[in-house]
Design a protein around this motif. Structure first.
Motif, PDB file in Angstrom:
ATOM      1  N   SER A  98       1.180  -0.820  -0.041  1.00 15.77           N
ATOM      2  CA  SER A  98       0.035   0.103   0.211  1.00 15.77           C
ATOM      3  C   SER A  98       1.057   1.115   0.404  1.00 15.77           C
ATOM      4  O   SER A  98       0.792   2.329   0.822  1.00 15.77           O
ATOM      5  N   GLY A  99       2.234   1.178  -1.074  1.00 20.08           N
ATOM      6  CA  GLY A  99       2.344   2.538  -0.331  1.00 20.08           C
ATOM      7  C   GLY A  99       3.300   3.090   0.299  1.00 20.08           C
ATOM      8  O   GLY A  99       3.542   4.021   0.735  1.00 20.08           O
ATOM      9  N   GLY A 100       3.581   2.140   1.446  1.00 16.69           N
ATOM     10  CA  GLY A 100       3.944   2.617   3.132  1.00 16.69           C
ATOM     11  C   GLY A 100       5.635   2.820   2.786  1.00 16.69           C
ATOM     12  O   GLY A 100       6.003   2.638   1.791  1.00 16.69           O
ATOM     13  N   GLU A 101       6.377   3.752   3.795  1.00 13.56           N
ATOM     14  CA  GLU A 101       7.368   3.335   3.526  1.00 13.56           C
ATOM     15  C   GLU A 101       8.044   2.612   3.932  1.00 13.56           C
ATOM     16  O   GLU A 101       9.807   2.499   3.408  1.00 13.56           O
ATOM     17  N   GLY A 102       7.694   1.919   4.802  1.00 10.61           N
ATOM     18  CA  GLY A 102       8.808   0.363   5.329  1.00 10.61           C
ATOM     19  C   GLY A 102       9.098   0.892   6.675  1.00 10.61           C
ATOM     20  O   GLY A 102       9.087   1.340   7.397  1.00 10.61           O
ATOM     21  N   PRO A 103      10.037  -0.928   7.086  1.00 11.17           N
ATOM     22  CA  PRO A 103      10.377  -0.356   8.622  1.00 11.17           C
ATOM     23  C   PRO A 103      10.941   0.545   8.790  1.00 11.17           C
ATOM     24  O   PRO A 103      12.161   1.051   8.721  1.00 11.17           O
ATOM     25  N   GLN A 104      11.215   1.185   9.750  1.00 13.12           N
ATOM     26  CA  GLN A 104      11.992   2.242  10.705  1.00 13.12           C
ATOM     27  C   GLN A 104      13.017   0.994  11.645  1.00 13.12           C
ATOM     28  O   GLN A 104      13.277   0.408  11.849  1.00 13.12           O
ATOM     29  N   GLY A 105      14.404   2.670  11.971  1.00 11.20           N
ATOM     30  CA  GLY A 105      15.099   1.302  13.139  1.00 11.20           C
ATOM     31  C   GLY A 105      15.621   0.473  12.739  1.00 11.20           C
ATOM     32  O   GLY A 105      15.792   0.643  12.022  1.00 11.20           O
ATOM     33  N   ARG A 106      15.562  -0.478  13.933  1.00 10.24           N
ATOM     34  CA  ARG A 106      16.648  -1.673  13.757  1.00 10.24           C
ATOM     35  C   ARG A 106      16.859  -2.406  11.871  1.00 10.24           C
ATOM     36  O   ARG A 106      17.610  -2.340  11.756  1.00 10.24           O
ATOM     37  N   PHE A 107      15.170  -1.962  11.607  1.00 10.48           N
ATOM     38  CA  PHE A 107      15.086  -3.185  10.220  1.00 10.48           C
ATOM     39  C   PHE A 107      15.104  -2.168   9.370  1.00 10.48           C
ATOM     40  O   PHE A 107      14.274  -2.639   7.797  1.00 10.48           O
ATOM     41  N   GLU A 108      15.312  -0.821   9.343  1.00 10.72           N
ATOM     42  CA  GLU A 108      15.409   0.413   8.167  1.00 10.72           C
ATOM     43  C   GLU A 108      15.781  -0.520   6.790  1.00 10.72           C
ATOM     44  O   GLU A 108      15.313  -0.025   5.251  1.00 10.72           O
ATOM     45  N   GLY A 109      17.136  -1.387   6.663  1.00 11.70           N
ATOM     46  CA  GLY A 109      17.286  -2.078   5.341  1.00 11.70           C
ATOM     47  C   GLY A 109      16.406  -2.952   5.022  1.00 11.70           C
ATOM     48  O   GLY A 109      17.227  -2.172   3.583  1.00 11.70           O
ATOM     49  N   LEU A 110      15.326  -2.672   5.252  1.00 16.40           N
ATOM     50  CA  LEU A 110      14.451  -4.059   4.379  1.00 16.40           C
ATOM     51  C   LEU A 110      14.236  -2.563   3.346  1.00 16.40           C
ATOM     52  O   LEU A 110      13.577  -3.370   2.746  1.00 16.40           O
ATOM     53  N   ARG A 111      14.186  -1.201   3.678  1.00 11.98           N
ATOM     54  CA  ARG A 111      13.442  -0.493   2.108  1.00 11.98           C
ATOM     55  C   ARG A 111      14.400  -0.214   1.012  1.00 11.98           C
ATOM     56  O   ARG A 111      13.838  -0.200   0.694  1.00 11.98           O
ATOM     57  N   ALA A 112      15.257  -1.000   1.198  1.00 10.75           N
ATOM     58  CA  ALA A 112      16.081  -1.542  -0.092  1.00 10.75           C
ATOM     59  C   ALA A 112      15.296  -2.894  -0.941  1.00 10.75           C
ATOM     60  O   ALA A 112      15.521  -2.320  -2.284  1.00 10.75           O
TER      61      ALA A 112
END
Length: 156
Positions: A98-112
């Motif tokens: 749904s177009g979210g920005e992705g995880p923040q914090g320790r798992f922010e790398g998943l935004r890749a």
């Protein structure tokens, strides 16, 4: 677009899978399989006294995208709580669907993996590692709770 999907970062994450293998004595173990493509993750965990991941291993057989997601999880998971993992899973699903920005914090790398949103057939393979990790942590937490109840009942 497909070249962007398989970026150098994705390929690097896929090639360097932290905590690969299995634990000798896990408190929790879980397996997730993406039905469409067969990508699979088996995760073992040991929790510390506060319920944080103290030890972790993963056996992942997946496409480059699934391996990349597992790479991020493996880099970031030691010290994580069940809630942090659940929040990352939920943010990852929102990013893909749904177009979210992705995880923040320790798992922010998943935004890749944000570009995977454009390839619904790849969503499940991208999720197997974090889903298996959350399942394993929940299993370990339930086992720990059951063990505590048993030891308290035996002491009474």
């Amino acid at each position: 677009m497909i070249d962007e999907l398989y970026s150098a970062r994705i390929l690097s994450l896929a090639a360097n899978l932290p905590h690969s293998g299995r634990l000798a004595a896990p408190q929790g173990t879980a397996e997730r399989v993406a039905k469409l493509c067969g990508s699979k993750a088996i995760v073992d965990v040991v929790l510390d006294a506060e319920g944080r991941i103290a030890d972790f291993a993963q056996d992942v057989k997946a496409c480059a995208l699934g391996q990349a997601a597992a790479g991020v999880v493996g880099e970031s998971v030691i010290g994580a709580t069940s809630q942090e993992i659940a929040d990352a899973r939920d943010a990852m699903l929102a990013m893909l669907k749904s177009g979210g920005e992705g995880p923040q914090g320790r798992f922010e790398g998943l935004r890749a993996l944000k570009l995977v949103a454009d390839y619904p057939a790849r969503h499940a393979s991208t999720m197997v590692a974090i889903e298996a990790t959350l399942d394993a942590v929940r299993q370990a937490s339930q086992r720990d709770t059951a063990d505590t109840r048993t030891s308290l009942a035996g002491a009474a």
